[in-house]
Scaffold this active site. Structure first.
Site, PDB file in Angstrom:
ATOM      1  N   ARG B   8     -46.630 -11.175   5.759  1.00  0.00           N
ATOM      2  CA  ARG B   8     -46.771 -10.801   7.176  1.00  0.00           C
ATOM      3  C   ARG B   8     -47.378 -11.948   7.980  1.00  0.00           C
ATOM      4  NH1 ARG B   8     -52.321  -7.968   7.619  1.00  0.00           N
ATOM      5  NH2 ARG B   8     -53.140  -8.302   5.534  1.00  0.00           N
ATOM      6  N   SER B  35     -52.303  -6.298  12.477  1.00  0.00           N
ATOM      7  CA  SER B  35     -52.011  -6.170  11.040  1.00  0.00           C
ATOM      8  C   SER B  35     -50.600  -6.644  10.707  1.00  0.00           C
ATOM      9  CB  SER B  35     -52.173  -4.716  10.604  1.00  0.00           C
ATOM     10  OG  SER B  35     -53.492  -4.276  10.829  1.00  0.00           O
ATOM     11  N   GLU B  56     -43.342   5.371  17.013  1.00  0.00           N
ATOM     12  CA  GLU B  56     -42.369   4.506  16.346  1.00  0.00           C
ATOM     13  C   GLU B  56     -40.928   4.810  16.760  1.00  0.00           C
ATOM     14  OE1 GLU B  56     -44.696   6.347  14.791  1.00  0.00           O
ATOM     15  OE2 GLU B  56     -46.165   4.782  14.344  1.00  0.00           O
ATOM     16  N   PHE B  81     -44.551   4.090   8.505  1.00  0.00           N
ATOM     17  CA  PHE B  81     -44.455   4.742   9.811  1.00  0.00           C
ATOM     18  C   PHE B  81     -43.102   4.460  10.470  1.00  0.00           C
ATOM     19  CE2 PHE B  81     -49.144   3.620   9.526  1.00  0.00           C
ATOM     20  CZ  PHE B  81     -49.456   4.795   8.881  1.00  0.00           C
ATOM     21  N   HIS B 106     -46.715  -4.042   5.268  1.00  0.00           N
ATOM     22  CA  HIS B 106     -47.483  -3.105   4.439  1.00  0.00           C
ATOM     23  C   HIS B 106     -46.570  -2.213   3.613  1.00  0.00           C
ATOM     24  CE1 HIS B 106     -50.401  -4.699   7.167  1.00  0.00           C
ATOM     25  NE2 HIS B 106     -51.396  -4.101   6.553  1.00  0.00           N
ATOM     26  N   ASP B 114     -55.463   2.347   0.571  1.00  0.00           N
ATOM     27  CA  ASP B 114     -55.100   3.404   1.520  1.00  0.00           C
ATOM     28  C   ASP B 114     -54.383   4.567   0.830  1.00  0.00           C
ATOM     29  OD1 ASP B 114     -56.299   2.346   3.705  1.00  0.00           O
ATOM     30  OD2 ASP B 114     -54.492   1.508   4.606  1.00  0.00           O
ATOM     31  N   ARG B 165     -48.626  -6.454   2.571  1.00  0.00           N
ATOM     32  CA  ARG B 165     -49.986  -6.608   3.081  1.00  0.00           C
ATOM     33  C   ARG B 165     -50.762  -7.679   2.314  1.00  0.00           C
ATOM     34  NH1 ARG B 165     -55.458  -5.200   2.219  1.00  0.00           N
ATOM     35  NH2 ARG B 165     -54.966  -4.702   0.060  1.00  0.00           N
TER      36      ARG B 165
END
Lengths: 279, 310
Positions: B8, B35, B56, B81, B106, B114, B165
């Site tokens: 990323r 992020s 989204e 998402f 991610h 998470d 991530r």
């Protein structure tokens, strides 16, 4: 296109559009006549009557106004309006929903001339319209973006995501037209999943709200003028319409949302629209 | 020592670079710009950046509207998402073949602590099945940067770029040039082939070292484009080695392994082993712990290769 405000001509075009709608759905043996008939005056206002700044002979003209049919299922009315405006021949309309036709069951921009974006799944058109409107602002262009929604459609949560985005980005070049006919597939909107108060909801989201009789040309044109004059926020025209308008047995009847008439019903429908049809 | 960075990070950096070259590029994010690293573009081109909030579906369709007007939108959020907008991606983006660049970060179980709700292990499957969609899962900074440049220069339809991530070691080098539908053989063994994407490329390289210690020469291929996939490279590996292990940080159903198996089943059936999430959800833990527990780490890959050779 030049603007038409001649009352007789407008009425004639609305009648012609309604006849096309009944003919197309009958010939296809399926389709959605109710909403298309109810929005006939709005479709005529946008296309042949010239509310939209368009060039049918140059469908991809960069500076054209855009139109998004978020409630894509009422495309028989949309296709008829495009044909009457000159995008393609009215002779093409009977190919609606047939194999190989550019007039797909729901609008497809890769196949049909004059279609600014594909649609068919409810709840998405306002987001798409916002994207077009942001592009106009980025490019310093003056074109406007019109998007047609249904009152059942606003049950989709994404509509309200998009409603926030329109006001957040101050998209005064967006003009939504909400077809408020009070009906959806399973029955009355108020009984299936109430959306009232519509005007209050959109006002709370920061929109300029105009309520009109959506089957009245004078009120439609006046609303478009007021929308164009409104700066700093988007406008929604809540157009009260009669679903199925013009065909006696389809008016205000939710079962005509998405069904084709049989032969007898077709003859009756065309007779209601002043045509003696022979099958 | 090779550089270590999350894909990323290379995405954000390259996006800011290509933004300079292509004024039509616009970027959308859903409240995760710091992020997903689209913040790098935001800092440089604030007028061409649109935060759509935590919405989204709206973001994807707004990007579609921008694309119809000649913009080159890059839309980012976390893979899990963005996956909720699948039907928007199908009907509005892919059906009209609109140039929307979906760059979701991610992805995979290496999201780590998470836990399962955040670990998108299904995204490649649901994107790969869509007509017109191209699916890319780069393994390091060089593949990522190459893919982003390629996307900016070829705005001819939808792309899905899958990013991670966690920091990973670079396996390619400065002179790497991304080409859509082309994989790269990182080492050229003749006994068995390991085809991997994303962070499991590094695990596969480690597995190849373990295998080499046992006298087994493994060919390791990084396959950044899952669709279109490099059929020639797969078929050559099937012909020249005794079997193929696929390795991905994704369910074994529908992802890289399935794509490779589809090629082989049609053109050159070969023995296969599938490293990936075995039709299960993950849980909280460090990426390394999770790779070990769910069978994605180098020893598991090496073991699969050994099993394959019988």
């Amino acid at each position: 296109m030049t603007k038409t405000r001649d009352k007789q001509k407008l009425a004639d075009q609305a009648l012609r559009l309604r006849r096309h709608v009944v003919e197309m759905v009958y010939q296809a043996g399926s389709g959605h006549p109710g909403g298309a008939l109810g929005m006939a005056e709005v479709f005529v206002s946008l296309y042949p009557a010239g509310e939209l700044k368009i060039r049918p002979e140059e469908p991809k003209w960069d500076d054209r106004d855009r139109f998004v049919l978020s409630k894509g299922h009422i495309c028989p009315g949309y296709y008829a309006a495009l044909a009457i405006a000159g995008y393609f021949s009215e002779d093409l309309l009977p190919t609606f929903r047939k194999l190989g036709s550019p007039l797909q069951g729901h609008p497809c921009m890769l196949k049909g001339t004059g279609i600014d974006v594909s649609s068919g799944s409810l709840g998405q058109g306002l987001s798409v319209a916002n994207g077009m409107a942001i592009a106009a602002k980025l490019d310093g262009k003056s074109y406007r973006v019109y998007v047609m929604l249904g009152d059942g459609e606003v049950q989709e949560g994404q509509v309200w995501e998009a409603a926030m985005s329109s006001t957040h980005y101050k998209l005064d070049n967006v003009c939504a037209i909400l077809d408020s006919n009070g009906l959806q597939i399973d029955g009355k909107v108020s009984e299936i999943m109430g959306v009232a108060p519509l005007a209050g909801k959109w006002e709370a989201f920061g929109w300029n709200v105009i309520e009109i009789d959506g089957n009245d040309f004078d009120q439609i044109f006046d609303a478009f003028d007021r929308a164009r004059a409104t700066k700093g926020k988007p406008t929604i025209i809540i157009a009260r319409t009669i679903k199925g308008k013009g065909v006696s047995f389809m008016e205000n009847a939710c079962e005509w949302h998405g069904k084709a008439p049989n032969e007898e019903q077709y003859r009756q429908a065309m007779s209601d629209l002043g045509v003696h049809a022979t099958v | 020592m090779a550089e270590k960075a999350a894909t990323r990070q290379a995405y954000g950096k390259t996006l800011a670079e290509v933004g300079e070259l292509h004024p039509e590029i616009v970027v959308l994010d859903a409240d995760l710009s710091k992020s997903t690293m689209t913040v790098d573009f935001l800092k440089k081109f604030p007028d061409r950046f649109f935060n759509m909030g935590i919405a989204e579906s709206d973001m994807v369709d707004t990007a579609a509207g921008l694309a119809t007007c000649g913009k080159i939108p890059f839309a980012s959020t976390f893979a899990i998402f963005g996956s909720r907008a699948w039907e928007q991606i199908r009907n509005t983006v892919c059906r009209a073949n609109l140039n929307v660049n979906l760059c979701f970060t991610h992805a995979g179980i290496s999201v780590g602590e998470d836990g399962a709700s955040a670990q998108a292990n299904e995204d490649m499957a649901i994107m790969r099945v869509l007509p017109n969609m191209r699916v890319i899962c780069p393994c390091d900074s060089f593949e990522t940067a190459g893919a982003v440049r390629y996307m900016a220069e070829h705005p001819d339809g939808p792309y899905y770029l899958r990013l991670g991530r966690a920091k990973v070691v670079d396996v390619l080098t400065e002179d790497y040039r991304f080409e859509l539908g082309k994989g790269t053989a990182l080492c050229d063994g003749g006994d068995v082939t390991i085809i991997a994407c994303g962070s499991l490329v590094q695990q596969s390289m480690a597995a190849a070292e373990e295998l080499a210690a046992e006298g087994i020469q493994a060919r390791v291929i990084t396959m950044p484009a899952i669709k279109p996939i490099d059929e020639d490279l797969i078929l050559a590996a099937a012909a020249e080695t005794k079997g193929i292990v696929t390795a991905e940080e994704h369910q074994v159903i529908g992802g890289l392994g399935s794509a490779v198996a589809e090629v082989l089943a049609r053109k050159h059936p070969a023995p296969m082993k599938f490293i990936g999430m075995q039709d299960t959800f993950g849980e909280s833990g460090t990426p390394d712990e999770l790779f070990d527990k769910y069978g994605l780490s180098a020893p598991h890959i090496a073991e699969a290769a050994t099993d394959l050779l019988g």
